[in-house]
Design an enzyme around this catalytic site. Sequence first.
Site, mmCIF file in Angstrom:
data_model
loop_
_atom_site.group_PDB
_atom_site.id
_atom_site.type_symbol
_atom_site.label_atom_id
_atom_site.label_comp_id
_atom_site.label_asym_id
_atom_site.label_seq_id
_atom_site.Cartn_x
_atom_site.Cartn_y
_atom_site.Cartn_z
ATOM 1 C CB SER A 1 8.254 -8.010 11.936
ATOM 2 O OG SER A 1 9.347 -7.700 11.100
ATOM 3 C CD GLU B 1 3.899 -10.622 3.606
ATOM 4 O OE1 GLU B 1 4.029 -11.339 4.599
ATOM 5 O OE2 GLU B 1 4.611 -10.729 2.599
ATOM 6 N N GLY C 1 10.744 -8.581 7.816
ATOM 7 C CA GLY C 1 12.086 -8.984 8.246
ATOM 8 C C GLY C 1 12.849 -7.894 8.988
ATOM 9 C CD GLU D 1 11.407 -11.431 0.878
ATOM 10 O OE1 GLU D 1 11.373 -12.660 0.675
ATOM 11 O OE2 GLU D 1 11.354 -10.940 2.027
ATOM 12 C CE LYS E 1 10.170 -13.889 3.927
ATOM 13 N NZ LYS E 1 10.432 -12.481 4.200
ATOM 14 C CG HIS F 1 6.803 -12.393 -0.668
ATOM 15 N ND1 HIS F 1 7.930 -11.619 -0.506
ATOM 16 C CD2 HIS F 1 6.365 -12.696 0.577
ATOM 17 C CE1 HIS F 1 8.163 -11.479 0.789
ATOM 18 N NE2 HIS F 1 7.231 -12.124 1.473
ATOM 19 C CG ASN G 1 7.352 -16.797 2.681
ATOM 20 O OD1 ASN G 1 8.001 -17.669 2.103
ATOM 21 N ND2 ASN G 1 7.374 -15.521 2.320
HETATM 22 P P1 PGA Z 1 8.769 -11.696 8.244
HETATM 23 O O1 PGA Z 1 8.360 -12.078 6.727
HETATM 24 O O2 PGA Z 1 7.732 -12.337 9.127
HETATM 25 O O3 PGA Z 1 10.150 -12.296 8.431
HETATM 26 O O4 PGA Z 1 8.749 -10.222 8.333
HETATM 27 C C1 PGA Z 1 7.040 -12.049 6.301
HETATM 28 C C2 PGA Z 1 6.962 -12.323 4.812
HETATM 29 O O5 PGA Z 1 7.791 -11.784 4.062
HETATM 30 O O6 PGA Z 1 6.080 -13.062 4.349
#
Ligand code: PGA
Length: 258
Positions: free
Chosen positions: A219, A173, A179, A103, A13, A101, A11
């Site tokens: 992460s 997640e 992140g 976010e 983003k 997601h 992903n």
């Molecule tokens: P990350 O993001 O691996 O940077 O933690 C995962 C995601 O939000 O899909």
Amino acid sequence: MAERKPIISGNWKMNLNHFEAIQLVQKLSYALTKDDVEAVDVSIHPPFTDLRSVQTVLEADKIPIALGAQNCHWESSGAFTGEIAPVMLAKLNVSLVIAGHSERRQLFGETNQDVNRKIKAILNAEMTPIMACGETLEQREAGEMEEHIVTQITEGLSGIKSEHVADMVIAYEPIWAIGTGATATPEDAQEVCALVRATVGNLYTSGTADKVRIQYGGSVKPGTAPELMSQPDIDGALIGGAALSSEDFAHCIQYRLR
Ligand code: PGA
């Protein structure tokens, strides 16, 4: 028990313009072997503005990586300024679309009902949804994780047929691990992925639960991927930060060798 082929998704983003996207895809294609992509389904989810360029590279060079998107609207056309319809994505040979997601939920106010509409629209356009779910740290500490996850799954899948659910992907997640560098322990991740599968089993059948593929995200790095991927209910990973490096993403995909 069904044999579930692992699926690892990058992903991206809101990162990389279309020139940078092309470079990353090319580097990734050099880093992956035939065995890697035979053993694991791989998808990448660039920003909308990169999709056409990435599609062209994947198809011209016959790179066996699936093209994915990060979001879509639920209508197929109309007065929805700034939105993208699932049929537009399907026309670019996008085969997987992330819905819900964290976010999107936290920063753009997406509800479980929105996520449900999106999943139906993605399926209608003959693509595969990756439905994301996950709890905040406050919910986890207040003992509300289980109820929250069950509600997200139940409302997100409302009215969706068993055979469609069996073929889709659900990403667990935990928001506190996205992140932040704070990966859930493999045991924590396994516990919630098992809960996701059990919830699908309660809503549908054990056969459906057995088939649905569940990713862990938050992460994931080359160093943590092998242990996470060895958990019985974790069938893949949804990777943000580490997917922006061809080396790190390839190493995550090569978790079996590490
Ligand atoms: P990350 O993001 O691996 O940077 O933690 C995962 C995601 O939000 O899909």
